[in-house]
Design an enzyme around this catalytic site. Sequence first.
Site, short mmCIF file in Angstrom:
data_model
loop_
_atom_site.label_atom_id
_atom_site.label_comp_id
_atom_site.label_asym_id
_atom_site.label_seq_id
_atom_site.Cartn_x
_atom_site.Cartn_y
_atom_site.Cartn_z
N ILE A 110 8.54 5.82 -0.49
CA ILE A 110 9.14 4.04 0.52
C ILE A 110 8.32 3.30 -0.87
O ILE A 110 8.78 1.52 -1.03
CB ILE A 110 9.09 4.09 1.43
N GLY A 111 6.98 3.31 -0.94
CA GLY A 111 6.15 2.58 -1.39
C GLY A 111 6.87 1.51 -2.77
O GLY A 111 6.42 0.98 -3.14
N THR B 43 0.65 -0.91 0.02
CA THR B 43 -0.36 -0.19 0.01
C THR B 43 0.60 0.83 -0.25
O THR B 43 1.96 1.02 0.56
CB THR B 43 -1.22 0.17 1.07
N GLY B 44 0.11 2.56 -0.04
CA GLY B 44 1.03 3.24 -0.30
C GLY B 44 1.79 3.53 -1.75
O GLY B 44 2.86 4.40 -1.08
N TYR C 78 -0.72 12.73 13.88
CA TYR C 78 -0.14 11.25 12.68
C TYR C 78 0.54 10.13 13.85
O TYR C 78 1.49 8.90 13.99
CB TYR C 78 0.95 12.16 11.80
N SER D 185 6.83 5.73 12.65
CA SER D 185 7.84 6.36 12.53
C SER D 185 8.17 6.51 14.33
O SER D 185 8.72 5.85 14.51
CB SER D 185 6.56 7.39 12.57
#
Length: 253
Positions: free
Chosen positions: A17-18, A9-10, A165, A152
């Site tokens: 990064i995806g 995903t993403g 976030y 993160s």
Amino acid sequence: MRAPVAIVTGVGRRVGIGTAIARRLAADGVDLLIQSWPAHDAGQPWGADPGWPAPLFEELRAGGRSVVHVEADFADPDAPRRVVAAAVERFGGVDVLVANHARSSDQDLEQLTAAEIDLSFAVNTRATLLLVKEFAARHGGTHPGRVVMMTSGQHRGPMPGELPYIASKGALHQLTASLAAHLAPRGITVNTVNPGATDTGWADPAVHRAVLDVEPMGRWGTPEDAARLIGWLVGPDAGWVTGEVINSTGGGP
């Protein structure tokens, strides 16, 4: 026997990064379902990446891999089910889940809103949990099951300007051990990666310099740094590694 199949995903930007994860897994012989949601990037300072990820599909298919793309908004609680179902329908099964998507938001305590808290948890936490649920229900055991979630750096230093976030990402960090224990009897590993400060074009010059000041190796992380670790975690050599939150930060925060 079919090739291993991964959901990543993403995958919304060519410098993200995806994209690096998709390339790494494809190089390792994995077929892919790739998810993106361009509307999220369009609302961020860095903006959307017009035309992406279509060139990535062409690249990976030219290398012999089968690739499917799904646009899905993970604010929709049914989106995780649809994404996993699409992979199973296309490939007949799914073996790897890399939940790389994230909703980014800049709100400190004074700016904090209930709406952003709810949306960040919906996309970052709820959607990831539901993806793991659907993946575990559909994993057929043709290849070892692997789940990688992304956190993160909230556990390594303060991030006061990104409260929704980091709250939603911190929840994934804390879920890792419990999900791993639950899925271990099914032969599915669950790990979470903190890729550290990664140069994907989001940082302004001041942030870029500030990160360099505290990075022992004198550089930012690259998407490929995270992708190499994730490629190993979902491969055959990592079958005894589960329930871990792994920092890939070059020794920095």
